[in-house]
Design an enzyme around this catalytic site. Structure first.
Site, PDB file in Angstrom:
ATOM      1  N   TYR A 239      19.528 -15.973 -24.378  1.00  0.00           N
ATOM      2  CA  TYR A 239      20.259 -16.311 -25.601  1.00  0.00           C
ATOM      3  C   TYR A 239      20.300 -15.052 -26.469  1.00  0.00           C
ATOM      4  CZ  TYR A 239      21.889 -19.061 -29.582  1.00  0.00           C
ATOM      5  OH  TYR A 239      22.654 -19.565 -30.601  1.00  0.00           O
ATOM      6  N   PHE A 296      28.881 -16.592 -32.943  1.00  0.00           N
ATOM      7  CA  PHE A 296      28.747 -15.599 -31.869  1.00  0.00           C
ATOM      8  C   PHE A 296      27.559 -16.009 -31.027  1.00  0.00           C
ATOM      9  CE2 PHE A 296      26.363 -12.273 -29.895  1.00  0.00           C
ATOM     10  CZ  PHE A 296      27.291 -11.402 -29.373  1.00  0.00           C
ATOM     11  N   GLU A 297      27.760 -16.093 -29.735  1.00  0.00           N
ATOM     12  CA  GLU A 297      26.636 -16.313 -28.820  1.00  0.00           C
ATOM     13  C   GLU A 297      27.011 -15.702 -27.484  1.00  0.00           C
ATOM     14  OE1 GLU A 297      26.495 -20.620 -28.557  1.00  0.00           O
ATOM     15  OE2 GLU A 297      24.725 -20.726 -29.806  1.00  0.00           O
ATOM     16  N   ILE A 298      26.061 -15.001 -26.863  1.00  0.00           N
ATOM     17  CA  ILE A 298      26.175 -14.725 -25.439  1.00  0.00           C
ATOM     18  C   ILE A 298      24.937 -15.383 -24.850  1.00  0.00           C
ATOM     19  CG2 ILE A 298      26.241 -12.971 -23.613  1.00  0.00           C
ATOM     20  CD1 ILE A 298      27.452 -11.028 -25.649  1.00  0.00           C
ATOM     21  N   HIS A 333      20.858 -25.034 -31.777  1.00  0.00           N
ATOM     22  CA  HIS A 333      20.647 -24.044 -30.710  1.00  0.00           C
ATOM     23  C   HIS A 333      19.454 -23.141 -31.027  1.00  0.00           C
ATOM     24  CE1 HIS A 333      25.047 -23.979 -28.994  1.00  0.00           C
ATOM     25  NE2 HIS A 333      24.473 -25.155 -28.913  1.00  0.00           N
TER      26      HIS A 333
END
Ligand SMILES: Nc1nc2c(ncn2[C@@H]2O[C@H](COP(=O)(O)OP(=O)(O)OP(=O)(O)O)[C@@H](O)[C@H]2O)c(=O)[nH]1
Ligand SMILES: [Mg+2]
Length: 410
Positions: A239, A296-298, A333
């Site tokens: 994450y 924004f998340e990768i 999250h």
């Protein structure tokens, strides 16, 4: 000898005469009068090709561009250099409405220009309604990888049967009176619940292991010279984030109670070497409201699809706070990552410069900004601001803050 030279001269003269005659006859128009204007050219070409007028236009343009004093013949696409090496099993993912088209177009262009034009990763678009042709046409033209369009099943975008509708409605009225942002919105609540517990289970997402979430109207300010998905895999990350901040307390008054219920019921899902210190200042008794900003998340989709995460989401969902309060997917999250991942599995991307209204992450350190051709103003960087939790993330992980961060504290 003299006689044979004369014969050779006669033959050469005859050949020259034939060549001159051929030249004059072939350069004149074969039929009709000479062509004098563009429409004559088009008609003539149509007649010759037996084709449509658009084909004729194309060949006319091509000829025109060869004339001096006209525009150069711009190719359809810029010749981008493709990055070497294999690609990861990864995709961009965007939840959007048809009406978001121009805002998402802007985001795609940023992502493509700074990164994806060299990597050509796919892009999955999800929507609670059918995407229209205009949305598909424009996004397909902008994305360098494959585009896929999915409709969200009704059961993932509606009230679960255990929710008391009138109680939920009363909450929305109260929140409206208190002027809490999106407090009276039903669709915003479905969106937060969907991003918390369902997007990674959409059939189109099942093909992938990694995702990068992109929202409308975001910006990227620096070049990204490496494969961020590969970076995550190679460094054991699951994450990641670029901006962190404190959540509005009014939207999550009982979220931590629900999390504590989960921790008591499923202790086996908690990671011993976790980042509890990021979300709690007292070892888990209370929530400090820090969260990674999830627009924004990768991240790793298999982690979200794991039994641990699904048990966590189901537990929260049963408690009903997506509707009885206004729980956001960002704290949901972030708490999951902080409790169920190892410390080193969460990554802060200092080098991905990012904007989503109203906050900016501009990399700390001039050397980085120059090397990556960044166009953000370092004064806008939110990282070391008092409302950011990024400093805390560095502290709980015992990480050294980037050189020059003190100068950006404001
Ligand atoms: N299909 C669909 N997408 C939605 C809906 N509401 C929000 N989204 C998408 O969900 C994501 C989050 O919504 P936003 O409206 O950006 O929420 P936010 O980031 O908290 O608030 P903003 O500051 O307004 O950007 C975006 O990608 C939106 O396009 C909806 O009703 N339907
Ligand atoms: Mg947004």
């Amino acid at each position: 000898m003299a006689g044979s030279q004369r014969y050779v001269r006669y033959i050469l003269l005859a050949f020259l005469c034939l060549t001159i005659v051929y030249f004059f006859t072939s350069s004149a128009p074969i039929r009709g009068t000479p062509l004098t204007n563009a429409s004559d050219v088009i008609k003539e070409q149509e007649a010759n090709a037996g084709g449509s007028s658009s084909q004729a236009h194309l060949s006319l343009d091509k000829d025109t561009y060869t004339q001096p004093g006209t525009s150069p013949n711009t190719p359809n696409t810029l010749p981008y250099e493709s990055a070497e090496g294999p690609r990861m099993n990864a995709t961009f993912v965007t939840l959007a409405r048809n009406s978001d088209i121009w805002e998402i177009a802007k985001s795609i262009r940023h992502v493509e220009d700074r990164f994806n034009r060299r990597y050509n990763y796919d892009w999955v678009f999800l929507n609670d309604q059918e995407f229209d042709d205009n949305f598909k046409k424009i996004t397909t033209s902008l994305v360098s990888g494959k585009t896929k369009y999915g409709t969200i099943p009704k059961e993932h975008w509606s009230f679960p049967e255990w929710i008391d509708q009138s109680k939920a409605e009363k909450v929305r009225e109260d929140m409206k009176a208190k002027k809490i942002i999106y407090g009276d919105s039903v669709s915003y609540r479905h969106m937060c619940r969907y991003e918390s517990g369902f997007f990674f289970r959409h059939p189109l997402m099942l093909d992938y292991e990694w995702y990068w979430r992109v929202e409308p109207s975001v910006e990227l300010y620096c070049d990204i010279h490496y494969d961020t998905f590969k970076f995550m895999a190679d460094h054991g990350k699951k994450y990641s984030f670029v901006i962190s901040l404190y959540e509005y307390v009014e939207t999550i008054p009982t979220l931590w109670d629900s999390v504590k219920g989960f921790m008591a019921k499923f202790p086996q899902h908690l990671e011993k070497d976790n980042t509890m210190g990021f979300v709690s200042d007292d070892g888990g008794s209370t929530y400090n409201h820090c969260h990674f900003w999830s627009n924004f998340e990768i991240g790793n989709l298999n982690w979200l699809r794991s039994q641990a995460y699904i048990d966590y989401f189901n537990h929260l969902d049963r408690d009903g706070g997506f509707f009885y309060e206004r729980w956001g997917d960002a704290p949901v999250h972030s708490i999951a990552a902080s409790l169920m991942l190892k410390k080193e599995e969460i990554h802060f991307f200092n080098d991905i410069a990012y904007y989503h209204v109203p906050f900016t992450h501009c990399p700390t350190g001039e050397e980085t900004r120059l090397k990556l051709k960044c166009h953000c103003n370092p004064k806008d960087n939110f990282d070391w601001n008092g409302y950011s939790c990024t400093s805390r993330f560095f502290d709980v992980n015992g990480m050294q803050k980037p050189e020059g961060y003190e100068k950006e504290q404001h």
